[in-house]
Scaffold this motif. Structure first.
Motif, PDB file in Angstrom:
ATOM      1  N   GLY A 186      28.121  39.194  42.857  1.00 35.40           N
ATOM      2  CA  GLY A 186      28.318  39.086  41.414  1.00 35.40           C
ATOM      3  C   GLY A 186      28.764  40.359  40.766  1.00 35.40           C
ATOM      4  O   GLY A 186      28.921  40.424  39.565  1.00 35.40           O
ATOM      5  N   GLY A 187      28.983  41.423  41.566  1.00 31.22           N
ATOM      6  CA  GLY A 187      29.300  42.719  40.996  1.00 31.22           C
ATOM      7  C   GLY A 187      30.784  42.969  40.895  1.00 31.22           C
ATOM      8  O   GLY A 187      31.618  42.134  41.160  1.00 31.22           O
ATOM      9  N   THR A 188      31.132  44.206  40.489  1.00 27.59           N
ATOM     10  CA  THR A 188      32.514  44.621  40.304  1.00 27.59           C
ATOM     11  C   THR A 188      33.024  45.282  41.557  1.00 27.59           C
ATOM     12  O   THR A 188      32.350  46.117  42.158  1.00 27.59           O
ATOM     13  CB  THR A 188      32.610  45.610  39.125  1.00 27.59           C
ATOM     14  OG1 THR A 188      32.099  44.964  37.955  1.00 27.59           O
ATOM     15  CG2 THR A 188      34.049  46.035  38.893  1.00 27.59           C
ATOM     16  N   ALA A 189      34.230  44.941  41.944  1.00 23.49           N
ATOM     17  CA  ALA A 189      34.814  45.487  43.157  1.00 23.49           C
ATOM     18  C   ALA A 189      35.142  46.957  42.987  1.00 23.49           C
ATOM     19  O   ALA A 189      35.529  47.405  41.924  1.00 23.49           O
ATOM     20  CB  ALA A 189      36.069  44.726  43.527  1.00 23.49           C
ATOM     21  N   THR A 190      34.964  47.720  44.077  1.00 21.28           N
ATOM     22  CA  THR A 190      35.339  49.119  44.104  1.00 21.28           C
ATOM     23  C   THR A 190      36.254  49.367  45.283  1.00 21.28           C
ATOM     24  O   THR A 190      35.924  49.011  46.405  1.00 21.28           O
ATOM     25  CB  THR A 190      34.095  50.027  44.232  1.00 21.28           C
ATOM     26  OG1 THR A 190      33.257  49.803  43.108  1.00 21.28           O
ATOM     27  CG2 THR A 190      34.507  51.491  44.295  1.00 21.28           C
ATOM     28  N   THR A 191      37.396  49.999  45.030  1.00 20.20           N
ATOM     29  CA  THR A 191      38.318  50.320  46.111  1.00 20.20           C
ATOM     30  C   THR A 191      37.795  51.543  46.855  1.00 20.20           C
ATOM     31  O   THR A 191      37.374  52.515  46.246  1.00 20.20           O
ATOM     32  CB  THR A 191      39.710  50.624  45.548  1.00 20.20           C
ATOM     33  OG1 THR A 191      40.127  49.516  44.766  1.00 20.20           O
ATOM     34  CG2 THR A 191      40.703  50.863  46.660  1.00 20.20           C
ATOM     35  N   THR A 192      37.874  51.463  48.182  1.00 16.38           N
ATOM     36  CA  THR A 192      37.299  52.545  48.963  1.00 16.38           C
ATOM     37  C   THR A 192      38.345  53.290  49.772  1.00 16.38           C
ATOM     38  O   THR A 192      38.036  53.903  50.763  1.00 16.38           O
ATOM     39  CB  THR A 192      36.228  51.996  49.917  1.00 16.38           C
ATOM     40  OG1 THR A 192      36.825  51.063  50.802  1.00 16.38           O
ATOM     41  CG2 THR A 192      35.120  51.311  49.141  1.00 16.38           C
ATOM     42  N   GLY A 193      39.621  53.226  49.360  1.00 12.47           N
ATOM     43  CA  GLY A 193      40.624  54.069  49.983  1.00 12.47           C
ATOM     44  C   GLY A 193      41.254  53.430  51.184  1.00 12.47           C
ATOM     45  O   GLY A 193      41.286  52.230  51.337  1.00 12.47           O
ATOM     46  N   VAL A 228      40.460  36.810  45.574  1.00 10.27           N
ATOM     47  CA  VAL A 228      39.648  36.588  46.768  1.00 10.27           C
ATOM     48  C   VAL A 228      38.274  36.115  46.283  1.00 10.27           C
ATOM     49  O   VAL A 228      37.599  36.822  45.541  1.00 10.27           O
ATOM     50  CB  VAL A 228      39.500  37.869  47.608  1.00 10.27           C
ATOM     51  CG1 VAL A 228      38.676  37.589  48.861  1.00 10.27           C
ATOM     52  CG2 VAL A 228      40.872  38.429  47.982  1.00 10.27           C
ATOM     53  N   ASP A 229      37.853  34.904  46.708  1.00 10.68           N
ATOM     54  CA  ASP A 229      36.610  34.315  46.220  1.00 10.68           C
ATOM     55  C   ASP A 229      35.694  33.953  47.391  1.00 10.68           C
ATOM     56  O   ASP A 229      36.116  33.293  48.343  1.00 10.68           O
ATOM     57  CB  ASP A 229      36.897  33.063  45.395  1.00 10.68           C
ATOM     58  CG  ASP A 229      37.690  33.377  44.139  1.00 10.68           C
ATOM     59  OD1 ASP A 229      37.223  34.195  43.325  1.00 10.68           O
ATOM     60  OD2 ASP A 229      38.788  32.813  43.980  1.00 10.68           O
ATOM     61  N   MET A 287      32.918  37.478  41.563  1.00  8.11           N
ATOM     62  CA  MET A 287      33.695  37.313  40.343  1.00  8.11           C
ATOM     63  C   MET A 287      34.795  38.362  40.308  1.00  8.11           C
ATOM     64  O   MET A 287      34.555  39.550  40.514  1.00  8.11           O
ATOM     65  CB  MET A 287      32.802  37.474  39.107  1.00  8.11           C
ATOM     66  CG  MET A 287      31.713  36.401  38.989  1.00  8.11           C
ATOM     67  SD  MET A 287      32.391  34.752  38.691  1.00  8.11           S
ATOM     68  CE  MET A 287      33.036  34.978  37.047  1.00  8.11           C
ATOM     69  N   ASP A 288      36.028  37.906  40.070  1.00 10.79           N
ATOM     70  CA  ASP A 288      37.152  38.798  39.779  1.00 10.79           C
ATOM     71  C   ASP A 288      37.480  39.760  40.913  1.00 10.79           C
ATOM     72  O   ASP A 288      37.961  40.872  40.678  1.00 10.79           O
ATOM     73  CB  ASP A 288      36.885  39.601  38.501  1.00 10.79           C
ATOM     74  CG  ASP A 288      36.647  38.696  37.297  1.00 10.79           C
ATOM     75  OD1 ASP A 288      37.293  37.646  37.219  1.00 10.79           O
ATOM     76  OD2 ASP A 288      35.814  39.058  36.450  1.00 10.79           O
ATOM     77  N   LEU A 289      37.230  39.371  42.154  1.00 12.07           N
ATOM     78  CA  LEU A 289      37.664  40.194  43.269  1.00 12.07           C
ATOM     79  C   LEU A 289      39.127  39.897  43.567  1.00 12.07           C
ATOM     80  O   LEU A 289      39.550  38.733  43.631  1.00 12.07           O
ATOM     81  CB  LEU A 289      36.827  39.917  44.514  1.00 12.07           C
ATOM     82  CG  LEU A 289      35.384  40.425  44.505  1.00 12.07           C
ATOM     83  CD1 LEU A 289      34.689  40.045  45.800  1.00 12.07           C
ATOM     84  CD2 LEU A 289      35.342  41.939  44.311  1.00 12.07           C
ATOM     85  N   VAL A 290      39.927  40.941  43.752  1.00 13.43           N
ATOM     86  CA  VAL A 290      41.353  40.784  44.064  1.00 13.43           C
ATOM     87  C   VAL A 290      41.747  41.849  45.076  1.00 13.43           C
ATOM     88  O   VAL A 290      41.072  42.876  45.220  1.00 13.43           O
ATOM     89  CB  VAL A 290      42.242  40.928  42.802  1.00 13.43           C
ATOM     90  CG1 VAL A 290      41.955  39.824  41.806  1.00 13.43           C
ATOM     91  CG2 VAL A 290      42.064  42.304  42.154  1.00 13.43           C
ATOM     92  N   VAL A 301      35.295  31.675  52.337  1.00 13.28           N
ATOM     93  CA  VAL A 301      36.143  32.545  51.517  1.00 13.28           C
ATOM     94  C   VAL A 301      37.511  31.880  51.360  1.00 13.28           C
ATOM     95  O   VAL A 301      37.986  31.180  52.259  1.00 13.28           O
ATOM     96  CB  VAL A 301      36.281  33.947  52.140  1.00 13.28           C
ATOM     97  CG1 VAL A 301      37.061  33.913  53.451  1.00 13.28           C
ATOM     98  CG2 VAL A 301      36.941  34.916  51.158  1.00 13.28           C
ATOM     99  N   GLU A 302      38.124  32.094  50.204  1.00 10.20           N
ATOM    100  CA  GLU A 302      39.496  31.631  49.995  1.00 10.20           C
ATOM    101  C   GLU A 302      40.278  32.693  49.242  1.00 10.20           C
ATOM    102  O   GLU A 302      39.709  33.495  48.490  1.00 10.20           O
ATOM    103  CB  GLU A 302      39.534  30.306  49.238  1.00 10.20           C
ATOM    104  CG  GLU A 302      39.065  30.383  47.797  1.00 10.20           C
ATOM    105  CD  GLU A 302      39.200  29.054  47.063  1.00 10.20           C
ATOM    106  OE1 GLU A 302      39.284  28.015  47.731  1.00 10.20           O
ATOM    107  OE2 GLU A 302      39.212  29.063  45.814  1.00 10.20           O
ATOM    108  N   VAL A 303      41.600  32.698  49.455  1.00  9.77           N
ATOM    109  CA  VAL A 303      42.493  33.601  48.733  1.00  9.77           C
ATOM    110  C   VAL A 303      43.485  32.778  47.930  1.00  9.77           C
ATOM    111  O   VAL A 303      43.775  31.620  48.251  1.00  9.77           O
ATOM    112  CB  VAL A 303      43.239  34.555  49.688  1.00  9.77           C
ATOM    113  CG1 VAL A 303      42.260  35.478  50.400  1.00  9.77           C
ATOM    114  CG2 VAL A 303      44.090  33.793  50.687  1.00  9.77           C
TER     115      VAL A 303
END
Length: 820
Positions: free
Chosen positions: A34-41, A739-740, A754-757, A787-789
């Motif tokens: 349920g959290g916000t995505a973080t890009t890790t490089g 990505v869900d 939520m709102d992962l892309v 999972v689905e894209v």
């Protein structure tokens, strides 16, 4: 729309294409449930984002003293047997060094089995990690870092590109990468559009002023998005059609970027509102400049050039030391840019006038050459430039005359212009150039005073259509192809040349006062398709394939353009009469699109171009309030209008359309004139005029897949859901693909994210790992995860793919290992 994906691996949930691949597989995105995505490089593993269970505030860094990389401490291994599926080894069992816990490993497949640290899940198999992240071919070979998988082979990307005409033959421009790649052969992932009509929708409009002339399109400021350059008429509601200004619009939005009001004291000059502008580099900075005819004084106009920001560069001038302004009549003509001296800066041609790139006039026939190449009662030249003699140097074709140019660089240059030929089989008019008999040498198609005729490009004589060698006509001019009257009357507008019927040969088309007509040529082996009642054409004759009813009783000299919207080899016509912008089938004249669009029908035409750099072709049209249409309920309009396909189904095209006499080899993808132009008629896929194209890769399509695995590095409290999103197609996909994750066996389960892309572009074969930390289920109650894209459960999603059936994955019976 046909979608094709070859090489399906029977029995697997996901599909596999062996003839694609490239990209950075290292990027990861991790989020908590349920959290916000973080890009890790770009490392293969990265920082994990979790949430404080009480406050919900994200906390970045090791969770429970571990990161996804340093938690892989288990000693589990996977043994395999010799059974394979499509070359991939199938895992048959899991073992550990004594505790059967798979600590720190990854669960993969259905039901979930263990992949030890140092492996990843690929097509439900445990595969050793590939440092580049680029797997290639049926055996999933690991490419070296920097290589790309194209055509089932690891290759290094080629030259930078904006379209495929920047690339070598057999290469296409991968737009997401911006570099040339070998075109896969065979192409195993493609989308071939199929439709009977064009479903066009407005994308933007600009309606402040009237526009009489075709726009020019190019990226003037080098920011990657084209600008649309327009020449307005009757500026600020003046009654004078010659009073205009140049206005530059943003190609993506239609918003105005700047305009050039008539302020001579500030080196800002208005335009002659009935003329057509051109863009190309005349200043030497590598960016396109704007060249246009200025306000009329004493019946003549100076020529002005400004850069892409509107800064004045020069006004045409004479060769004397005082640099007196040099003018010519332009009337309804247009600017043609070409290169005569092999430098990076274009020269300027208007009718039978020639200017150096700095505005110095070097030739002006009879001191009024701008109107040469046009009928006496509708003046204004639209000259073509091409190598008509095969000597490697371009000539000017003003109409029924051609001119050789001997250019010796210097300051000033020494320029001698001499007549190459003069055809006397009819009046003067507007040219197009192509190789109609496909013998390697060009012909001139001339629309002049109500007739269309074809001239031999080297001699100017009527074309010898009965014999491509010309031998039969050398001693008998009566065998030469005779002019043909334009159906519907009128002068006949500037011609287009394209393969309209898909037979691999070029045809020609001209607009008249009440008909638009595609003409064919009775070449040897030609299949004759003509209207009932028309006579059977003689060998070598010009004959009518079809005519469509139009309304252009004012000028009857309107131009048109051509584009193959489906990519099926038969081009469509885009044309605007006084009432409507239409798209006609090139084969039979069927109306595929009709839009109310009032036009003054000077010489303007709708054009097809990727005006907003979104990878899709659009139709760009202009309008005035003086269209003269009397249809019931008809609404006139003015301005500039961009239309696109509602489903982005039209094949892509270039981002440039630089002048009225546009042809692909006459401009680079940057919107500049090449130092030495290739012959359009010998370039594969061309041999056309006023037609935009795409080049190699027109049907290339992406194919997104997703692989779900379960990371155990955060056990016993959390599972790490790992979605490896891959593009196994032949075309890149931009960042931002949804990505869900769900708990359950499909999208009817509980949504966990939520709102992962995706956060990076996915090139062919490229991948990105999107991760989500979730509460681990009790050890005695393992859970299923899905999972689905690209919103797979809601239809085909936002990305058009060759295969829409492989955008989801399932892992069953997943849980943390029980404490040992």
């Amino acid at each position: 729309m046909q979608r094709r994906l070859l090489g399906r691996s029977s029995g697997w949930l996901l599909w596999f294409v062996g003839a694609v691949g490239c990209g950075d597989s290292g990027g990861t995105v991790t989020a908590s449930e349920g959290g916000t995505a973080t890009t890790t490089g770009t490392g293969t593993e990265g920082t994990t984002t979790s949430q404080d269970p009480t406050t919900g505030v994200p906390t970045t860094g090791p969770t429970g003293g571990m990161t996804a990389s340093d938690s892989m401490t288990g000693t589990a291994t996977v043994s395999t047997d010799s059974s394979t599926t499509d070359g991939l080894t199938s895992d048959s069992s899991s073992t550990t060094s004594g505790d059967d816990l798979c600590e720190g490993g990854t669960l993969c497949g259905q039901p979930a089995t263990c992949c030890p640290a140092g492996n990843e899940c690929l097509l439900d198999n445990c595969m050793p990690l590939c440092e580049s992240g680029v797997y290639c071919g049926a055996s999933l070979d690991c490419c070296a870092i920097g290589q790309v998988c194209s055509g089932a082979e690891c290759v290094m990307p080629g030259a930078p590109c904006q379209d495929s005409y920047d690339c070598q033959p057999g290469e296409y421009c991968e737009q997401t990468l911006g570099q040339c790649l070998p075109q896969p052969d065979p192409l195993t992932c493609e989308i071939v559009p199929e439709f009977d009509t064009l479903n066009a929708i407005p994308e933007w409009e600009w309606t402040e002023e009237e526009v009489f002339s075709s726009p020019a399109v190019a990226d003037l400021d080098g920011d990657g998005t084209p600008e649309v350059v327009i020449n307005t008429t009757r500026y600020k509601d003046s009654d004078d059609y010659t009073v205009g200004v140049i206005i530059v619009l943003d190609g993506a939005t239609g918003l105005e970027k700047f305009r050039l009001d008539h302020e001579p004291a500030n080196n800002k000059f208005g335009s002659q509102g009935r003329t057509t502008v051109a863009v190309g580099d005349v200043s030497g900075d590598g960016l396109p400049d704007i060249v246009y005819a200025g306000r009329v004084s004493g019946g003549k106009s100076p020529i002005h050039a400004v850069d892409g920001m509107g800064n004045w560069l020069w006004t045409s001038h004479s060769d004397n030391e005082n640099a007196i302004s040099s003018t010519t009549r332009v009337d309804n003509g247009g600017v043609t840019l070409a290169n005569f001296d092999d430098d990076d800066q274009a020269e300027i041609v208007i009718g039978a006038t020639l200017f150096d790139h700095d505005g110095r006039v070097v030739w002006n026939l009879n001191n009024n050459g701008g109107i040469v190449g046009s009928p006496a009662d509708y003046q204004g030249g639209l000259s073509a430039v091409a190598d008509m003699t095969g000597d490697g140097y371009p000539e000017i074709v003003s109409g029924k005359q051609a001119w050789s140019v001997a250019w010796t660089p210097g300051d000033p240059p020494t320029v001698a212009v001499t007549q190459l030929w003069n055809n006397n089989n009819g009046g003067d008019g507007w040219p197009a150039i192509a190789d109609l008999d496909q013998n390697g040498t060009p012909e001139v198609v001339l629309a002049a005073s109500g007739n269309v005729r074809v001239l031999d490009g080297a001699t100017g004589k009527l074309w010898c259509g009965v014999d491509p060698t010309g031998v039969m006509c050398e001693m008998n001019d009566a065998l030469r192809t005779q002019p043909r009257a334009v159906p519907g009357g009128g002068l006949g507008g500037p011609p287009t040349v394209a393969d309209f019927d898909g037979d691999g040969r070029p045809e020609l088309a001209v607009a008249g006062a009440s008909r638009y007509t595609v003409f064919d040529l009775n070449r040897e082996g030609e299949e004759i398709v003509k209207p009932n009642g028309d006579p059977m054409p003689a060998l070598g004759a010009i004959y009518r394939r079809w005519s469509a009813t139009t309304q252009d009783q004012s000028s009857n000299a309107t131009g048109s353009s051509v584009f193959d919207f489906q990519g099926d080899g038969a081009a469509e016509v885009t044309y605007n009469d006084e009432c409507y912008a239409r798209v006609y089938s090139g084969k039979d004249g069927t109306v595929l699109l009709q839009v109310e669009n009032s036009s003054a029908t000077v010489h303007e035409y709708p054009l097809v171009v990727d005006a907003d750099a979104d990878g899709n072709s659009e139709i760009l049209m202009v309008a005035t309030n003086v269209g003269g249409c009397n249809a019931q309920g008809y609404q006139q309009r003015r301005g500039v209008f961009l239309y696109g396909d509602a489903g982005d189904g039209w094949v892509p095209t270039r981002r440039v359309w630089t002048q009225h006499t546009y042809h692909v080899t006459g401009t680079t993808s940057a919107g500049n004139v090449p130092a030495k132009e290739a012959d359009n008629w010998t370039t594969p896929g061309l041999n056309n005029y006023r037609q935009n194209v795409q080049g190699e890769g027109v049907f290339n399509a992406p194919d997104l897949t997703v692989e779900l695995s379960i990371g155990l590095g955060f056990c016993a409290d959390q599972l790490e859901l790992i979605a490896t999103v891959r593009n196994e197609g032949a075309l890149g996909v931009p960042a931002g693909v949804a990505v869900d994750f769900y708990q359950g066996q499909d999208a009817t389960g509980t949504k966990l994210s939520m709102d992962l892309v995706t956060t990076i572009p996915l090139l062919p074969g490229g991948s990105e790992k999107i991760k989500l930390l979730v509460q681990a289920p009790p050890g005695d109650m393992p859970a299923d995860y899905y999972v689905e894209v690209d919103l797979a459960s809601q239809g085909d999603g936002e990305i058009a793919e060759c295969n829409e059936e492989n955008n989801s994955d399932l892992t069953t019976s997943a849980a943390c290992p029980a404490p040992g």
